[in-house]
Design a protein around this motif. Structure first.
Motif, mmCIF file in Angstrom:
data_model
loop_
_atom_site.group_PDB
_atom_site.id
_atom_site.type_symbol
_atom_site.label_atom_id
_atom_site.label_comp_id
_atom_site.label_asym_id
_atom_site.label_seq_id
_atom_site.Cartn_x
_atom_site.Cartn_y
_atom_site.Cartn_z
ATOM 1 N N GLN A 1 0.851 -1.189 0.000
ATOM 2 C CA GLN A 1 0.000 0.000 0.000
ATOM 3 C C GLN A 1 0.890 1.244 0.000
ATOM 4 O O GLN A 1 2.007 1.186 0.508
ATOM 5 C CB GLN A 1 -0.851 0.042 1.283
ATOM 6 C CG GLN A 1 -1.848 -1.078 1.420
ATOM 7 C CD GLN A 1 -2.964 -0.978 0.412
ATOM 8 O OE1 GLN A 1 -3.297 0.122 -0.039
ATOM 9 N NE2 GLN A 1 -3.517 -2.113 0.026
ATOM 10 N N HIS B 1 1.919 5.005 4.721
ATOM 11 C CA HIS B 1 1.196 5.759 5.732
ATOM 12 C C HIS B 1 2.263 6.095 6.785
ATOM 13 O O HIS B 1 2.637 5.228 7.584
ATOM 14 C CB HIS B 1 0.101 4.833 6.294
ATOM 15 C CG HIS B 1 -0.841 5.504 7.212
ATOM 16 N ND1 HIS B 1 -0.445 6.154 8.354
ATOM 17 C CD2 HIS B 1 -2.190 5.622 7.168
ATOM 18 C CE1 HIS B 1 -1.513 6.642 8.968
ATOM 19 N NE2 HIS B 1 -2.586 6.332 8.266
ATOM 20 N N GLU C 1 1.962 5.161 10.565
ATOM 21 C CA GLU C 1 1.971 3.729 10.815
ATOM 22 C C GLU C 1 3.394 3.167 10.681
ATOM 23 O O GLU C 1 3.834 2.341 11.479
ATOM 24 C CB GLU C 1 1.021 3.023 9.827
ATOM 25 C CG GLU C 1 0.962 1.514 9.939
ATOM 26 C CD GLU C 1 0.635 1.012 11.340
ATOM 27 O OE1 GLU C 1 -0.021 1.750 12.106
ATOM 28 O OE2 GLU C 1 1.078 -0.107 11.683
ATOM 29 N N ARG D 1 5.827 1.313 13.599
ATOM 30 C CA ARG D 1 6.535 0.032 13.449
ATOM 31 C C ARG D 1 8.037 0.203 13.640
ATOM 32 O O ARG D 1 8.698 -0.689 14.186
ATOM 33 C CB ARG D 1 6.221 -0.571 12.086
ATOM 34 C CG ARG D 1 4.748 -0.939 11.979
ATOM 35 C CD ARG D 1 4.444 -1.661 10.701
ATOM 36 N NE ARG D 1 2.995 -1.722 10.492
ATOM 37 C CZ ARG D 1 2.416 -2.480 9.585
ATOM 38 N NH1 ARG D 1 3.152 -3.241 8.808
ATOM 39 N NH2 ARG D 1 1.112 -2.474 9.446
ATOM 40 N N TYR E 1 4.434 0.313 1.582
ATOM 41 C CA TYR E 1 4.700 -0.572 2.713
ATOM 42 C C TYR E 1 3.686 -1.707 2.714
ATOM 43 O O TYR E 1 2.615 -1.617 2.092
ATOM 44 C CB TYR E 1 4.674 0.197 4.039
ATOM 45 C CG TYR E 1 3.312 0.422 4.636
ATOM 46 C CD1 TYR E 1 2.350 1.175 3.970
ATOM 47 C CD2 TYR E 1 2.980 -0.119 5.880
ATOM 48 C CE1 TYR E 1 1.100 1.381 4.531
ATOM 49 C CE2 TYR E 1 1.732 0.084 6.443
ATOM 50 C CZ TYR E 1 0.791 0.836 5.767
ATOM 51 O OH TYR E 1 -0.448 1.023 6.309
ATOM 52 N N GLU E 2 4.084 -2.785 3.371
ATOM 53 C CA GLU E 2 3.195 -3.949 3.459
ATOM 54 C C GLU E 2 2.357 -3.778 4.718
ATOM 55 O O GLU E 2 2.872 -3.863 5.839
ATOM 56 C CB GLU E 2 4.043 -5.222 3.525
ATOM 57 C CG GLU E 2 3.278 -6.516 3.617
ATOM 58 C CD GLU E 2 2.505 -6.880 2.349
ATOM 59 O OE1 GLU E 2 1.265 -6.941 2.449
ATOM 60 O OE2 GLU E 2 3.140 -7.093 1.287
ATOM 61 N N GLU E 3 1.069 -3.554 4.536
ATOM 62 C CA GLU E 3 0.252 -3.233 5.725
ATOM 63 C C GLU E 3 -0.086 -4.470 6.548
ATOM 64 O O GLU E 3 -0.308 -4.377 7.749
ATOM 65 C CB GLU E 3 -1.021 -2.487 5.323
ATOM 66 C CG GLU E 3 -1.966 -3.286 4.466
ATOM 67 C CD GLU E 3 -3.343 -2.616 4.348
ATOM 68 O OE1 GLU E 3 -4.148 -3.107 3.543
ATOM 69 O OE2 GLU E 3 -3.589 -1.624 5.055
ATOM 70 N N ASN E 4 -0.089 -5.649 5.903
ATOM 71 C CA ASN E 4 -0.491 -6.860 6.629
ATOM 72 C C ASN E 4 0.670 -7.596 7.285
ATOM 73 O O ASN E 4 0.635 -8.805 7.422
ATOM 74 C CB ASN E 4 -1.207 -7.826 5.676
ATOM 75 C CG ASN E 4 -2.431 -7.185 5.072
ATOM 76 O OD1 ASN E 4 -3.142 -6.442 5.754
ATOM 77 N ND2 ASN E 4 -2.670 -7.444 3.802
#
Ligand SMILES: [Zn+2]
Lengths: 220, 115
Positions: free
Chosen positions: B3, B6, B9, B13, B85-88
């Motif tokens: 995605q 963000h 977020e 992390r 970025y990989e949100e999951n």
């Protein structure tokens, strides 16, 4: 050609230069073993817009490769587990042992790979080199012919014209399905054309696959 | 699924992985075919994968594409051009920069487990 061995480093290397030929040989009764050295895990294409990441790409490409092989009819797919971009740095004894074991097992009537030195990507060249090195070590009478793909700039100046060519126009359906299978790598619509290309243009562009028989007397 | 970044977020992390041993994958590439398609291009690529690092301070910065800097005990890690970025993947941080054709140009990944 009953037993065919294909040795290439990346999922999708089979598509443009070879898939029609393989589909045709399989249709005529050949059994094809395709040894794909890596999962192309360092590829830059991740779909458009990108749907894969460095982390998910190996599994996605594994699935795409399986789908492509199914479209072509390949009966025996092996994924050898080497790491993308590292073939030229891999321990040559280790690499050649793998290739030698495959040749011993499959006993191919012909091997397809990349022409060493004329295949652009370092993994392509290193794979072709390893195949030629390993086959070159066999007694002359035991060497299967090695059919090579080449596509670097000006390769014909160095290695001449291809001596083998397959008319694969009857197998374009398989070839285009193989192309579409690699959806993280190719935007098929861009390549095939949404509607602009006529069937005739597609047949001309994709309908012939050409190879160079490796000449072992030039190898040392 | 990747995605668009963000930043808040990503910053969360980054914080969750600081002050501990983490595995890093850091990469930049123009692609092996750059010079094949255009002789004026200079193909370059570099990556390091599964090196173990530790950082005490981190920041994502810019308005997109983004930059990330990680301050280590004895040096810095820097990456520019990050877009996705990989949100999951809440346990890991998977960042990548894609060009206008969607091709990966840069990636920065951090994880408590090897990649
Ligand atoms: Zn390739």
């Amino acid at each position: 050609m009953e037993r065919v061995l294909v040795i290439l480093p990346h999922p999708d290397d089979e598509v443009f230069g070879l898939s029609g030929t393989l589909a045709q040989l399989i249709d005529q009764g050949a059994i094809v073993t395709y040894a794909c050295l890596t999962l192309g895990e360092m590829g830059r294409n991740m779909g458009f817009p990108p749907f894969a990441s460095r982390v998910t790409l190996p599994q996605i490409r594994r699935g795409e490769l399986e789908e492509s092989c199914a479209a072509i009819g390949i009966q025996d797919l092996r994924m050898l587990g080497f790491h993308d971009k590292t073939i030229e740095f891999e321990d040559k004894v280790f690499l050649d042992e793998h290739i030698h074991a495959l040749i011993e097992e499959v006993k191919p009537d012909v091997i397809f790979t990349f022409y060493p030195g004329y295949s652009v990507h370092p993994d392509h060249d290193a794979t072709g080199e390893a195949v030629v090195r390993t086959v070159g070590r066999l007694p002359e009478a035991d060497r299967p012919p090695v059919y090579c793909m080449a596509f670097s700039r000006d390769h014909e100046q160095a290695i001449g014209k291809p001596d083998i060519s397959f008319d694969v126009r009857d197998y374009l359906k398989n070839k285009l399905a193989a192309l579409r299978a690699h959806r993280s790598q190719f935007q098929a619509a861009d390549i095939i054309g949404s509607k602009q290309h006529t069937d005739k243009e597609i047949r001309e562009r994709f309908g012939t696959e050409r190879f160079w028989t490796y000449k072992f007397e030039t190898w040392k | 699924m990747m995605q668009p970044i963000h930043p808040a977020e990503v910053q969360r992390r980054l914080e969750s992985l600081k002050d501990q041993d983490v595995y890093i994958h850091l990469e930049m590439t123009t692609g092996a075919y750059a010079a094949h398609h255009d002789a004026s291009k200079h193909p370059a690529a570099t990556f390091i994968t599964n090196a173990v690092i530790q950082y005490s301070h981190s920041l994502i910065s810019g308005n997109g594409p983004y930059r990330v800097g990680l301050k280590m005990l004895q040096g810095w890690i820097y990456s520019e051009g990050l877009t996705h970025y990989e949100e999951n993947e809440p346990e890991r941080l998977i960042l990548a920069g894609h060009d206008q054709q969607g091709k990966l140009v840069v990636s920065l990944q951090l994880s408590r487990e090897p990649f």
